[in-house]
Write a protein that holds these residues in place. Structure first.
Motif, PDB file in Angstrom:
ATOM      1  N   ILE A 178      39.457  80.282  40.667  1.00  0.00           N
ATOM      2  CA  ILE A 178      40.403  79.851  39.625  1.00  0.00           C
ATOM      3  C   ILE A 178      41.021  81.145  39.109  1.00  0.00           C
ATOM      4  CG2 ILE A 178      40.660  78.700  37.382  1.00  0.00           C
ATOM      5  CD1 ILE A 178      37.908  77.340  38.012  1.00  0.00           C
ATOM      6  N   LEU A 179      42.326  81.135  38.925  1.00  0.00           N
ATOM      7  CA  LEU A 179      43.008  82.355  38.491  1.00  0.00           C
ATOM      8  C   LEU A 179      43.685  82.127  37.145  1.00  0.00           C
ATOM      9  CD1 LEU A 179      44.167  85.191  38.945  1.00  0.00           C
ATOM     10  CD2 LEU A 179      45.849  84.191  40.512  1.00  0.00           C
ATOM     11  N   THR A 180      43.360  82.998  36.184  1.00  0.00           N
ATOM     12  CA  THR A 180      44.000  82.890  34.865  1.00  0.00           C
ATOM     13  C   THR A 180      44.378  84.297  34.391  1.00  0.00           C
ATOM     14  OG1 THR A 180      43.803  81.887  32.679  1.00  0.00           O
ATOM     15  CG2 THR A 180      41.790  82.839  33.576  1.00  0.00           C
ATOM     16  N   THR A 181      44.682  84.461  33.095  1.00  0.00           N
ATOM     17  CA  THR A 181      45.094  85.787  32.610  1.00  0.00           C
ATOM     18  C   THR A 181      44.296  86.145  31.355  1.00  0.00           C
ATOM     19  OG1 THR A 181      46.763  85.334  30.919  1.00  0.00           O
ATOM     20  CG2 THR A 181      47.448  85.041  33.212  1.00  0.00           C
ATOM     21  N   VAL A 182      44.370  87.421  31.001  1.00  0.00           N
ATOM     22  CA  VAL A 182      43.609  87.914  29.852  1.00  0.00           C
ATOM     23  C   VAL A 182      44.294  87.534  28.530  1.00  0.00           C
ATOM     24  CG1 VAL A 182      44.655  90.232  29.650  1.00  0.00           C
ATOM     25  CG2 VAL A 182      42.221  89.913  29.135  1.00  0.00           C
ATOM     26  N   MET A 183      45.531  87.030  28.619  1.00  0.00           N
ATOM     27  CA  MET A 183      46.234  86.703  27.370  1.00  0.00           C
ATOM     28  C   MET A 183      46.069  85.237  26.968  1.00  0.00           C
ATOM     29  SD  MET A 183      50.298  86.427  28.161  1.00  0.00           S
ATOM     30  CE  MET A 183      50.635  87.899  29.119  1.00  0.00           C
ATOM     31  N   GLU A 184      45.188  84.495  27.664  1.00  0.00           N
ATOM     32  CA  GLU A 184      45.079  83.051  27.375  1.00  0.00           C
ATOM     33  C   GLU A 184      44.406  82.770  26.032  1.00  0.00           C
ATOM     34  OE1 GLU A 184      46.751  81.024  29.373  1.00  0.00           O
ATOM     35  OE2 GLU A 184      47.151  82.852  30.525  1.00  0.00           O
ATOM     36  N   HIS A 185      44.865  81.688  25.414  1.00  0.00           N
ATOM     37  CA  HIS A 185      44.175  81.077  24.268  1.00  0.00           C
ATOM     38  C   HIS A 185      42.847  80.522  24.788  1.00  0.00           C
ATOM     39  CE1 HIS A 185      43.490  77.920  21.206  1.00  0.00           C
ATOM     40  NE2 HIS A 185      44.345  78.560  20.435  1.00  0.00           N
ATOM     41  N   HIS A 186      41.817  80.474  23.944  1.00  0.00           N
ATOM     42  CA  HIS A 186      40.514  79.960  24.391  1.00  0.00           C
ATOM     43  C   HIS A 186      40.636  78.568  25.018  1.00  0.00           C
ATOM     44  CE1 HIS A 186      38.480  82.728  21.206  1.00  0.00           C
ATOM     45  NE2 HIS A 186      38.847  83.384  22.287  1.00  0.00           N
ATOM     46  N   SER A 187      41.645  77.808  24.579  1.00  0.00           N
ATOM     47  CA  SER A 187      41.818  76.448  25.120  1.00  0.00           C
ATOM     48  C   SER A 187      42.252  76.446  26.578  1.00  0.00           C
ATOM     49  CB  SER A 187      42.847  75.668  24.292  1.00  0.00           C
ATOM     50  OG  SER A 187      42.318  75.445  23.016  1.00  0.00           O
ATOM     51  N   VAL A 194      53.928  81.034  27.046  1.00  0.00           N
ATOM     52  CA  VAL A 194      54.207  82.012  25.982  1.00  0.00           C
ATOM     53  C   VAL A 194      52.882  82.355  25.302  1.00  0.00           C
ATOM     54  CG1 VAL A 194      55.392  82.422  23.790  1.00  0.00           C
ATOM     55  CG2 VAL A 194      56.548  81.107  25.579  1.00  0.00           C
ATOM     56  N   SER A 195      52.609  83.646  25.160  1.00  0.00           N
ATOM     57  CA  SER A 195      51.359  84.066  24.505  1.00  0.00           C
ATOM     58  C   SER A 195      51.448  83.825  23.001  1.00  0.00           C
ATOM     59  CB  SER A 195      51.097  85.547  24.780  1.00  0.00           C
ATOM     60  OG  SER A 195      50.207  86.071  23.810  1.00  0.00           O
ATOM     61  N   ASN A 196      50.376  83.265  22.430  1.00  0.00           N
ATOM     62  CA  ASN A 196      50.368  82.992  20.990  1.00  0.00           C
ATOM     63  C   ASN A 196      50.070  84.235  20.167  1.00  0.00           C
ATOM     64  OD1 ASN A 196      47.672  82.690  22.091  1.00  0.00           O
ATOM     65  ND2 ASN A 196      47.018  82.048  20.058  1.00  0.00           N
ATOM     66  N   VAL A 197      49.831  85.378  20.824  1.00  0.00           N
ATOM     67  CA  VAL A 197      49.618  86.634  20.100  1.00  0.00           C
ATOM     68  C   VAL A 197      50.723  87.639  20.444  1.00  0.00           C
ATOM     69  CG1 VAL A 197      48.092  88.634  19.827  1.00  0.00           C
ATOM     70  CG2 VAL A 197      47.122  86.332  19.915  1.00  0.00           C
ATOM     71  N   LEU A 198      50.898  87.879  21.742  1.00  0.00           N
ATOM     72  CA  LEU A 198      51.868  88.896  22.174  1.00  0.00           C
ATOM     73  C   LEU A 198      53.296  88.367  22.122  1.00  0.00           C
ATOM     74  CD1 LEU A 198      49.850  89.915  25.343  1.00  0.00           C
ATOM     75  CD2 LEU A 198      49.983  91.225  23.209  1.00  0.00           C
ATOM     76  N   GLY A 199      53.427  87.059  22.133  1.00  0.00           N
ATOM     77  CA  GLY A 199      54.756  86.444  22.190  1.00  0.00           C
ATOM     78  C   GLY A 199      55.352  86.467  23.590  1.00  0.00           C
ATOM     79  N   THR A 200      54.729  87.195  24.493  1.00  0.00           N
ATOM     80  CA  THR A 200      55.242  87.369  25.858  1.00  0.00           C
ATOM     81  C   THR A 200      55.603  86.040  26.523  1.00  0.00           C
ATOM     82  OG1 THR A 200      53.665  89.165  26.038  1.00  0.00           O
ATOM     83  CG2 THR A 200      54.724  88.443  28.093  1.00  0.00           C
ATOM     84  N   ILE A 201      56.809  85.991  27.094  1.00  0.00           N
ATOM     85  CA  ILE A 201      57.206  84.815  27.887  1.00  0.00           C
ATOM     86  C   ILE A 201      56.887  85.142  29.343  1.00  0.00           C
ATOM     87  CG2 ILE A 201      59.110  83.306  28.597  1.00  0.00           C
ATOM     88  CD1 ILE A 201      60.526  84.060  25.966  1.00  0.00           C
ATOM     89  N   ASN A 202      55.991  84.384  29.928  1.00  0.00           N
ATOM     90  CA  ASN A 202      55.594  84.658  31.318  1.00  0.00           C
ATOM     91  C   ASN A 202      56.555  84.010  32.313  1.00  0.00           C
ATOM     92  OD1 ASN A 202      53.286  86.257  30.878  1.00  0.00           O
ATOM     93  ND2 ASN A 202      52.124  84.434  30.297  1.00  0.00           N
ATOM     94  N   PRO A 203      56.760  84.658  33.476  1.00  0.00           N
ATOM     95  CA  PRO A 203      57.684  84.121  34.486  1.00  0.00           C
ATOM     96  C   PRO A 203      57.038  82.974  35.265  1.00  0.00           C
ATOM     97  CG  PRO A 203      56.722  86.191  35.241  1.00  0.00           C
ATOM     98  CD  PRO A 203      56.116  85.911  33.904  1.00  0.00           C
ATOM     99  N   VAL A 204      57.016  81.784  34.646  1.00  0.00           N
ATOM    100  CA  VAL A 204      56.241  80.677  35.234  1.00  0.00           C
ATOM    101  C   VAL A 204      56.787  80.222  36.592  1.00  0.00           C
ATOM    102  CG1 VAL A 204      55.063  79.756  33.200  1.00  0.00           C
ATOM    103  CG2 VAL A 204      57.422  79.113  33.609  1.00  0.00           C
ATOM    104  N   LYS A 205      58.103  80.366  36.779  1.00  0.00           N
ATOM    105  CA  LYS A 205      58.675  79.952  38.077  1.00  0.00           C
ATOM    106  C   LYS A 205      58.120  80.847  39.197  1.00  0.00           C
ATOM    107  CE  LYS A 205      61.880  77.894  40.670  1.00  0.00           C
ATOM    108  NZ  LYS A 205      60.927  77.506  41.688  1.00  0.00           N
TER     109      LYS A 205
END
Ligand SMILES: Cc1ncc(COP(=O)(O)O)c(C=O)c1O
Length: 405
Positions: A113-122, A170-181
């Motif tokens: 499973i692949l995720t990122t370090v900027m994820e919300h706990h949810s 979108v990160s709820n801390v960094l605000g970063t918009i990730n390139p989901v496409k």
């Protein structure tokens, strides 16, 4: 619509807090509600209230029709079909529905499973749970020092063994918009399913699940001017997922000596009596957002974020997290001021009527990555003004003065 007209729709914005006009900058936690949404809920209880999909009496039929009309509106809002829209309690429940209904059934030892370090706990803990129960590996893509997702790292971690990629838009801390496409293309190359946590995106920008190319998309009504207690889960192919909360309303047949036959989607996922008034209120919310226009909301927030970033950067001892280019971020600005505890900062701001969020914002892995314990977060929405950004700046100057910096 002019901002004054929009503000006028939100009764709570007229109130005072600690004797000062409320400056509500905690929208990433939850948004305020316009009277059109409040009225829709009130109207439901006063004129229509009945359970849905059960009775054949007039009120039940009217309630069922209004409930399903909301589903159609939500589907259109993100370019999906009604049968792909499941109502849950919130983003958290939406993501857990996939973890339990897909992950635990289909992900095995040796899978990834692949995720990122900027994820919300949810969007982190459900995958740790799947890892624990299945023996799968959880891989975590890193961020750059300016808070962007390291796409080359994510691409390197993605393999043919990756069963699921789960990333926030979108990160709820960094605000970063990730390139989901782009991420969806990486997932598709490996035959992986792609889940997008849209909790901080769907309220603030146009969303098109078809263009995004995701398999699952999760978001919450309460963060987008709608009622609490309503979440949305988009599933591209509902046959791939088993219901996770079974009971009344989820079946076609039940036997005593063999397995039940599940209902069609979305009903197989919606066990028990749902929050009917909330879903109907959410339908009114979608109407409200459409009336303003999601492009317009995004443009307003880009302007206010740029304005606030420019001003906040001038504050003594401030550290702002995430990309400095407002075009790369949502309307979320997290910061720390010198060694002052975020709770002290938030308490002083509160005395000025300003609501911000101090703490870890349910992002402990990200806090560790940033080497901080907590931060303060100001988050804007369509009803916030540049004047309110100025009030925030004055409040932070007061913080510095109190701590004699
Ligand atoms: C990015 C993100 N994902 C998920 C959630 C969880 O949303 P909810 O509490 O509505 O389930 C939040 C809430 O802050 C969030 O910001």
């Amino acid at each position: 619509m002019l901002i004054d007209e929009i503000r006028n729709d939100f009764p709570i914005l007229k109130r005072k807090v600690n004797g000062k006009p409320l400056v509500y900058l905690d929208n990433a936690a939850t948004s305020q509600k316009p009277k059109q949404v409040i009225d829709a809920i009130k109207n439901f209880y006063e004129t229509q209230n009945a359970n849905i999909h059960r009775g054949i009496h007039q009120l039940s039929e009217e309630s069922t029709e209004a409930f399903e009309r909301s589903r159609e509106k939500v589907a259109k809002f993100i370019s999906a079909k009604p049968e792909q829209i499941i109502f849950t309690k919130n983003t958290t429940e939406s993501i857990n529905t996939i973890a339990y209904g897909y992950g635990l059934k289909n992900i095995k030892k040796g899978d990834e499973i692949l995720t990122t370090v900027m994820e919300h706990h949810s969007n982190f803990l459900p995958w740790q749970l799947v890892k624990k129960h299945t023996g799968a590996t959880l891989k975590i893509a890193d961020i750059t020092d300016d808070g962007l997702l390291k796409m080359n790292h994510l691409e390197k971690l993605a393999t043919k063994k990756t069963k699921l990629v789960a990333v926030t838009q979108v990160s709820n801390v960094l605000g970063t918009i990730n390139p989901v496409k782009e991420i969806s293309e990486i997932a598709q190359k490996n035959n992986s399913l792609f889940l997008v946590d849209g909790a901080q995106a769907a309220p603030h920008m146009p969303v098109d699940v078809k263009k995004t190319g995701c398999d699952f998309y999760a978001f919450s009504s309460h963060k987008m001017l709608g009622p609490t207690g309503i979440g949305v889960l988009y599933i591209k192919d509902p046959d791939k997922v088993d219901p996770f909360l079974v009971g009344g309303g989820t079946i076609k047949e039940v036997y005593t000596d063999k397995e039940a036959v599940w209902h069609d989607s979305p009903w197989k996922f919606e066990g028990g009596t749902p929050d009917v008034s909330g879903v109907i209120g959410f339908g009114a919310t979608v109407d409200y957002l459409n009336k303003i226009g999601m492009e317009k909301i995004r443009k307003h927030e880009e302007e206010i974020t740029k304005y606030a970033l420019d001003k906040l950067l001038k504050i003594k001892n401030i550290t702002i997290y995430g990309p400095m280019d407002h075009r790369l971020r949502g309307a979320v600005i997290a910061f720390n001021i010198g060694g002052i505890h975020p709770h002290d900062v938030a308490a002083i701001l509160d005395s000025e009527g300003i609501a911000v969020r101090p703490g870890h914002a349910c992002c402990k892995p990200l806090m560790s990555r940033l080497d901080i314990l907590a931060m303060c977060r100001a988050s804007f929405y369509i009803y916030n003004t540049k004047n309110e950004a100025d009030v925030l700046v004055s409040g932070l100057e007061k913080v510095n003065k109190i701590f004699k910096r």
